[in-house]
Design a protein around this motif. Structure first.
Motif, PDB file in Angstrom:
ATOM      1  N   GLU A  31       1.028  -8.528 -34.708  1.00  0.00           N
ATOM      2  CA  GLU A  31       0.694  -7.572 -33.929  1.00  0.00           C
ATOM      3  C   GLU A  31       1.321  -8.695 -32.826  1.00  0.00           C
ATOM      4  OE1 GLU A  31      -2.703  -6.328 -30.796  1.00  0.00           O
ATOM      5  OE2 GLU A  31      -3.347  -7.254 -32.835  1.00  0.00           O
ATOM      6  N   TYR A  60       4.060  -0.848 -29.878  1.00  0.00           N
ATOM      7  CA  TYR A  60       2.839  -1.223 -29.856  1.00  0.00           C
ATOM      8  C   TYR A  60       1.593   0.852 -30.029  1.00  0.00           C
ATOM      9  CZ  TYR A  60       2.345  -6.185 -29.414  1.00  0.00           C
ATOM     10  OH  TYR A  60       2.294  -7.759 -29.331  1.00  0.00           O
ATOM     11  N   GLY A  64      -1.488   2.810 -30.970  1.00  0.00           N
ATOM     12  CA  GLY A  64      -3.157   3.414 -31.613  1.00  0.00           C
ATOM     13  C   GLY A  64      -2.744   4.854 -31.553  1.00  0.00           C
ATOM     14  N   GLY A 252     -10.957  -1.301 -24.634  1.00  0.00           N
ATOM     15  CA  GLY A 252      -9.167  -1.086 -24.744  1.00  0.00           C
ATOM     16  C   GLY A 252      -8.777  -1.728 -23.642  1.00  0.00           C
ATOM     17  N   ARG A 256      -6.372  -5.821 -23.473  1.00  0.00           N
ATOM     18  CA  ARG A 256      -5.122  -5.400 -23.191  1.00  0.00           C
ATOM     19  C   ARG A 256      -4.047  -6.181 -22.233  1.00  0.00           C
ATOM     20  NH1 ARG A 256      -1.880  -6.325 -27.458  1.00  0.00           N
ATOM     21  NH2 ARG A 256      -3.140  -4.452 -28.835  1.00  0.00           N
ATOM     22  N   TYR A 388      -9.580   3.675 -32.354  1.00  0.00           N
ATOM     23  CA  TYR A 388      -8.676   3.347 -32.704  1.00  0.00           C
ATOM     24  C   TYR A 388      -7.701   4.309 -31.466  1.00  0.00           C
ATOM     25  CZ  TYR A 388     -10.818  -0.966 -33.651  1.00  0.00           C
ATOM     26  OH  TYR A 388     -12.027  -2.176 -33.886  1.00  0.00           O
ATOM     27  N   PHE A 392      -6.510   1.126 -28.873  1.00  0.00           N
ATOM     28  CA  PHE A 392      -5.752   0.670 -28.801  1.00  0.00           C
ATOM     29  C   PHE A 392      -4.180   1.635 -28.142  1.00  0.00           C
ATOM     30  CE2 PHE A 392      -6.372  -2.053 -32.513  1.00  0.00           C
ATOM     31  CZ  PHE A 392      -5.941  -2.876 -31.819  1.00  0.00           C
ATOM     32  N   ALA A 396      -4.200   0.777 -24.661  1.00  0.00           N
ATOM     33  CA  ALA A 396      -2.061  -0.210 -24.003  1.00  0.00           C
ATOM     34  C   ALA A 396      -1.987   0.070 -22.577  1.00  0.00           C
ATOM     35  CB  ALA A 396      -0.737   1.025 -24.549  1.00  0.00           C
TER      36      ALA A 396
END
Length: 440
Positions: A31, A60, A64, A252, A256, A388, A392, A396
């Motif tokens: 990652e 990416y 997620g 999250g 990020r 997740y 993610f 994001a």
């Protein structure tokens, strides 16, 4: 679920923990190696940052989005086999990257990586929550291994790029996945040792005499799978689990948003150590490639290993909602103070950066354990799939938000605005404690 009261892990605990630690480290090694490679690709393929950024965002994003279907598969087929698929897919994706001829092939390879990597967190975390008696300790070691990969990935990639072409570097990076697969094939453990469930994972068996109305077996299976998914999802989303999911999203978004631009932010405060320490000849290729901010970034991520360990240990000793409240509130303060402290010099920068890394990653075992407390054992794969998707997938958007904020304001204003996420998380953690509908 009952949790052992001693601090000693059983053989089964140790076997599962070793398996997930290695796998988790490999996931994050890949990652965080991607941003380092992006610098090379911008020059190699003469593409704009917008085009390359969009290509990477697809991979990416799938990391997620794929977590939810992966969670459904985990509840149906178990964790071990799916983790093996994840490792093989990630290794294969980097082999594809080594042969990339342009932005299209890079995008396709990163899509393969995102789909494969999305399997891991629902599978690995479900395995810990149902198979490890010392769950908090398992989450702690699991998180530490992830942080090792987070720091090791960019560091290893940056070092290899000093000596080898990027294509050979991506081919070399296939090796970690291969080693992890070899270890996984030798590991032996009971996936359900820490929970007592019905043979089908806690669900009532389907009625064998149900009239299918003339549909085929495949159609019945699909209808039953969709019906089960919808009914399991409705049952999963109690008030407590819903609030816990929003807490996860706050993590999250901050995670990020902060980490995506942290290397650039650090470079604004870093002195020119290459010139001061005379590490390389100023005209040498190594001096051109060496970026001290990247190595500082990797070092701060390594500090997160300590945060993972402490956070995981605390989940066995205090209510996770209390831990979330304290850590989120502390992160909000650090975000506001980050720039003023960093401007005071290198030592203050190292201190505030280390605190940020420690707190940011101590959250992970806390929210992972919280999800386990607010979901039934038979739905852990599905619950971590949603988790997740939030961390993610929704998270994001934090990168886009941070990028927009940096484009219209200062670094301090950006960090102050990002502080809204952990501040909201702290308030929601207090609300979560008051729902009182824990299910574990």
């Amino acid at each position: 679920m009952s949790t052992a009261q001693t601090d000693r892990m059983s053989d089964n605990d140790r076997s599962i923990t070793g398996f997930v630690m290695i796998s988790h480290a490999v996931v994050h090694t890949y990652e965080l190696s991607i941003p380092i490679l992006m610098v090379i690709w911008l020059t190699e393929f003469s593409v704009s940052t917008a085009i390359l950024g969009s290509a990477v965002a697809v991979g990416y994003g799938l990391f997620g989005v794929g977590a939810l279907p992966a969670g459904i598969l985990v509840d149906r087929f178990g964790s071990r086999e799916l983790v093996l698929v994840c490792l093989a897919g990630m290794g294969g994706s980097f082999l594809l990257l080594s042969a990339a001829q342009g932005i299209v092939s890079i995008t396709l390879a990163l899509c393969v990586w995102g789909i494969a990597a999305s399997i891991y967190h629902p599978a690995g975390l479900s395995l810990i929550s149902t198979g490890v008696e010392q769950r908090g300790t398992g989450f702690a070691y699991h998180g530490m291994a992830g942080n090792f990969g987070i720091a090791f990935g960019p560091l290893l990639t940056a070092i290899l790029l000093l000596f080898f072409d990027w294509r050979l570097v991506t081919a070399i990076l296939v090796v970690p996945a291969g080693l992890a697969i070899l270890y996984a094939l030798t590991a032996s453990f009971d996936e359900k040792a820490a929970v007592e469930t019905q043979p089908d994972g806690g669900r009532e068996p389907a009625d064998e005499d149900t009239d299918t109305g003339g549909t085929t077996d495949g159609q019945v299976d699909n209808q039953m799978s969709l019906s089960r998914f919808l009914s399991d999802s409705r049952a999963l989303f109690t008030i407590g689990f819903t609030v816990a999911m929003v807490v996860v999203m706050m993590n999250g978004l901050f995670y990020r948003g902060t980490l995506t631009f942290l290397p650039d932010v650090l470079s604004d405060f870093m002195p020119d150590v290459v010139e001061q320490l005379q590490l390389f000849d100023p005209d040498s290729p190594m001096a051109e490639e060496f970026d001290p901010a990247s190595y500082l970034y990797a070092g701060l991520l390594m500090v997160g290993m300590a945060g993972q360990y402490v956070g995981g240990k605390l989940t066995d000793r205090i209510r996770t909602e209390t831990g979330l409240t304290i850590i989120f509130a502390s992160l909000a303060v650090v975000a506001v103070l980050f720039v003023p402290v960093a401007e005071a010099g290198l030592v203050p920068l190292l201190l505030i950066g280390s605190v940020l890394g420690f707190l940011l990653f101590s959250l992970q075992p806390m929210y992972q354990a919280t999800i386990a407390e607010y979901s039934p054992p038979g739905e852990r794969g599905l619950s971590y799939g949603y988790t997740y998707l939030g961390v993610f997938g929704v998270g994001a958007a934090g990168a886009a938000i941070a990028g927009f904020l940096l484009s219209i304001g200062s670094i301090w204003q950006t960090f102050a605005a990002l502080a809204v996420f952990p501040a909201t998380g702290a308030v929601l953690a207090i609300v979560l404690r008051r729902t009182g509908d824990r299910r574990a």
